[in-house]
Design an enzyme around this catalytic site. Sequence first.
Site, PDB file in Angstrom:
ATOM      1  N   ASP A  55      38.239  39.410  42.977  1.00 41.40           N
ATOM      2  CA  ASP A  55      38.793  38.413  43.903  1.00 41.40           C
ATOM      3  C   ASP A  55      38.705  38.925  45.340  1.00 41.40           C
ATOM      4  O   ASP A  55      38.551  38.142  46.274  1.00 41.40           O
ATOM      5  CB  ASP A  55      40.259  38.128  43.545  1.00 41.40           C
ATOM      6  CG  ASP A  55      40.351  37.295  42.273  1.00 41.40           C
ATOM      7  OD1 ASP A  55      39.442  36.464  42.058  1.00 41.40           O
ATOM      8  OD2 ASP A  55      41.302  37.488  41.498  1.00 41.40           O
ATOM      9  N   PHE A  79      36.237  30.334  32.932  1.00 46.60           N
ATOM     10  CA  PHE A  79      37.054  31.154  32.044  1.00 46.60           C
ATOM     11  C   PHE A  79      38.352  31.449  32.772  1.00 46.60           C
ATOM     12  O   PHE A  79      38.397  31.445  34.007  1.00 46.60           O
ATOM     13  CB  PHE A  79      36.349  32.479  31.718  1.00 46.60           C
ATOM     14  CG  PHE A  79      35.557  32.427  30.444  1.00 46.60           C
ATOM     15  CD1 PHE A  79      34.342  31.771  30.394  1.00 46.60           C
ATOM     16  CD2 PHE A  79      36.026  33.035  29.285  1.00 46.60           C
ATOM     17  CE1 PHE A  79      33.617  31.704  29.219  1.00 46.60           C
ATOM     18  CE2 PHE A  79      35.309  32.986  28.106  1.00 46.60           C
ATOM     19  CZ  PHE A  79      34.092  32.317  28.071  1.00 46.60           C
ATOM     20  N   ASN A 118      36.373  46.160  37.496  1.00 46.95           N
ATOM     21  CA  ASN A 118      37.329  45.840  36.431  1.00 46.95           C
ATOM     22  C   ASN A 118      36.726  46.201  35.080  1.00 46.95           C
ATOM     23  O   ASN A 118      35.619  46.739  35.015  1.00 46.95           O
ATOM     24  CB  ASN A 118      37.716  44.359  36.503  1.00 46.95           C
ATOM     25  CG  ASN A 118      36.491  43.473  36.393  1.00 46.95           C
ATOM     26  OD1 ASN A 118      35.796  43.484  35.385  1.00 46.95           O
ATOM     27  ND2 ASN A 118      36.194  42.718  37.453  1.00 46.95           N
ATOM     28  N   LYS A 142      30.672  58.873  52.762  1.00 46.50           N
ATOM     29  CA  LYS A 142      31.734  59.160  51.804  1.00 46.50           C
ATOM     30  C   LYS A 142      33.038  59.473  52.549  1.00 46.50           C
ATOM     31  O   LYS A 142      33.041  60.292  53.479  1.00 46.50           O
ATOM     32  CB  LYS A 142      31.324  60.354  50.952  1.00 46.50           C
ATOM     33  CG  LYS A 142      32.308  60.668  49.853  1.00 46.50           C
ATOM     34  CD  LYS A 142      31.858  61.860  49.038  1.00 46.50           C
ATOM     35  CE  LYS A 142      32.999  62.283  48.130  1.00 46.50           C
ATOM     36  NZ  LYS A 142      32.809  63.602  47.596  1.00 46.50           N
TER      37      LYS A 142
HETATM   38  O1  PMT Z   1      33.050  41.112  29.611  1.00 53.10           O
HETATM   39  P1  PMT Z   1      33.943  41.312  28.412  1.00 53.10           P
HETATM   40  O2  PMT Z   1      34.444  42.742  28.294  1.00 53.10           O
HETATM   41  O3  PMT Z   1      33.320  40.801  27.139  1.00 53.10           O
HETATM   42  O4  PMT Z   1      35.254  40.462  28.654  1.00 53.10           O
HETATM   43  C1  PMT Z   1      35.206  39.074  28.688  1.00 53.10           C
HETATM   44  C2  PMT Z   1      36.099  38.497  29.779  1.00 53.10           C
HETATM   45  C3  PMT Z   1      37.559  38.806  29.463  1.00 53.10           C
HETATM   46  C4  PMT Z   1      35.731  39.107  31.145  1.00 53.10           C
HETATM   47  C5  PMT Z   1      35.831  36.950  29.814  1.00 53.10           C
HETATM   48  O5  PMT Z   1      36.162  36.393  28.576  1.00 53.10           O
HETATM   49  C6  PMT Z   1      36.619  36.257  30.912  1.00 53.10           C
HETATM   50  O6  PMT Z   1      37.765  35.898  30.750  1.00 53.10           O
HETATM   51  N1  PMT Z   1      35.969  36.070  32.085  1.00 53.10           N
HETATM   52  C7  PMT Z   1      36.608  35.567  33.310  1.00 53.10           C
HETATM   53  C8  PMT Z   1      37.374  36.656  33.992  1.00 53.10           C
HETATM   54  C9  PMT Z   1      38.046  36.205  35.271  1.00 53.10           C
HETATM   55  O7  PMT Z   1      37.659  36.669  36.310  1.00 53.10           O
HETATM   56  O8  PMT Z   1      38.973  35.286  35.147  1.00 53.10           O
HETATM   57  P2  PMT Z   1      39.838  34.661  36.359  1.00 53.10           P
HETATM   58  O9  PMT Z   1      40.920  33.943  35.682  1.00 53.10           O
HETATM   59  O10 PMT Z   1      40.179  35.754  37.332  1.00 53.10           O
HETATM   60  O11 PMT Z   1      38.820  33.680  37.081  1.00 53.10           O
HETATM   61  C10 PMT Z   1      38.750  32.295  36.765  1.00 53.10           C
HETATM   62  C11 PMT Z   1      37.328  31.804  36.800  1.00 53.10           C
HETATM   63  O12 PMT Z   1      36.811  31.838  38.129  1.00 53.10           O
HETATM   64  C12 PMT Z   1      36.362  32.625  35.965  1.00 53.10           C
HETATM   65  O13 PMT Z   1      35.481  31.706  35.355  1.00 53.10           O
HETATM   66  C13 PMT Z   1      35.626  33.476  36.980  1.00 53.10           C
HETATM   67  O14 PMT Z   1      34.290  33.785  36.575  1.00 53.10           O
HETATM   68  C14 PMT Z   1      35.610  32.553  38.203  1.00 53.10           C
HETATM   69  N2  PMT Z   1      35.587  33.263  39.488  1.00 53.10           N
HETATM   70  C15 PMT Z   1      36.643  34.029  39.889  1.00 53.10           C
HETATM   71  C16 PMT Z   1      36.641  34.618  41.148  1.00 53.10           C
HETATM   72  C17 PMT Z   1      35.519  34.412  41.979  1.00 53.10           C
HETATM   73  N3  PMT Z   1      35.455  34.965  43.188  1.00 53.10           N
HETATM   74  N4  PMT Z   1      34.490  33.657  41.567  1.00 53.10           N
HETATM   75  C18 PMT Z   1      34.505  33.077  40.345  1.00 53.10           C
HETATM   76  O15 PMT Z   1      33.554  32.405  39.964  1.00 53.10           O
END
Ligand code: PMT
Length: 407
Positions: free
Chosen positions: A279, A323, A210, A289
């Site tokens: 995810d 986040f 991503n 490949k």
């Molecule tokens: O890296 P930059 O370019 O500076 O951008 C920053 C950012 C946009 C990536 C950052 O601010 C941000 O939002 N990070 C979280 C991105 C994310 O994956 O969000 P989500 O809503 O899909 O996930 C929710 C939370 O679960 C997040 O804290 C994520 O780290 C966590 N997660 C998600 C999936 C997974 N398998 N394990 C996790 O821990």
Amino acid sequence: MQSLSNKKVLLGITGGIAAYKSAELVRLLIKAGAEVRVVMTPSAQKFVQPLTYQALSGHRVYLDLFDAEAESAMDHIELARWCDLLLVAPASADFLGKMNAGYADNLLLTLCLASPQPVAVAPAMNQQMFANPATQENIKQLAAKQVLLWGPASGEQACGDVGLGRMLEAQQLFDNVLLHFSPGKLAGVKLLLTAGPTREAIDPVRYISNRSSGKMGYALAAAAIEQGASVTLVSGPVALPAPAGADLIAVESAQQMYDAVMQRAPASDVFIACAAVSDYRVDQAANQKIKKSSDSLSLKLVLNADILATVSALAPRPFCVGFAAETQDVEKYALGKLQQKKLDMIAANQVGDGNSGFETDFNQLEVFWRDGRHSIGHASKAEVANQLIELIAERYTCARSRQAQQT
Ligand code: PMT
């Protein structure tokens, strides 16, 4: 005014026109209660007389590695151990190069090598010299050796050039000394942080990923270090230098990030999940490949474990901050994640509009916890990180004192 009483500062002065500013720095340090000893290199003495610093510090100035009289009063190893901070201001390009190479052919270089205490340098030189790749390499390597870099500033230089290379003003250096000795809101806190994207292999040359650049997570690591936390940063592949003072664990896939986090989470006080973790991963990544053989190709994707939710389910567990990166209904989805993953706090950002979130240098956050919320307005990621770390420190301290009351 914050006090520096009981703090011992060894101030090293190298050859540069900015040496005159250090006289004011000595005055400010003494006024704040610090004990100051001054060491000058031979070239420094061509710019300012040692007597100036002697009068301001109230102590003789150390000049020579082979000065029998000075060595009998306090030998150089003892002097290196005496201080709480060794600050070299100004630090010339020549001095930084020799320091990085481990030279010890004058008293100040010897003290830098011999001091077990933190060493800070305030570079001061012509802007072209500062921009030279040799100087940049020296600075990068010194930072990797945990030397604190204070400055330089940009502006007009003594030689008439304009650019980056001026020594910070005495007041700014003094503020850095104060900050260095102030314990910080997260002093003693072990903080674990994820940042950047993950890469899920399709075959040996292709992957799913991503747009995360890691900028937000790395800014949080730097802000937490500034507040005294000891930071472990588990990072996906990014093009950023490691924040000075962080323990950086580089990973690639979501599974590697999961393993690195789960190994460290039980011993952490705070966990911040800023990484954009994939995810899904490809069910069976190909060993070779994949060849272009038909009009379409189907990949079976399977769900990755949720790192944040797994950490949050540990008992005992760190204070958990998630986040939420959303393109729509930011508040609704963020509150859903706060609840489902049983988090202490969630920071939600709008993504996909180019003004905040992924890749850009700016962000803005809506932060939620069980019985409160706070907006952090549009600003640089460094500024947003400072504000979020302050808020986390506040909420973490509240949660810890609530816990203490219950036990
Ligand atoms: O890296 P930059 O370019 O500076 O951008 C920053 C950012 C946009 C990536 C950052 O601010 C941000 O939002 N990070 C979280 C991105 C994310 O994956 O969000 P989500 O809503 O899909 O996930 C929710 C939370 O679960 C997040 O804290 C994520 O780290 C966590 N997660 C998600 C999936 C997974 N398998 N394990 C996790 O821990």
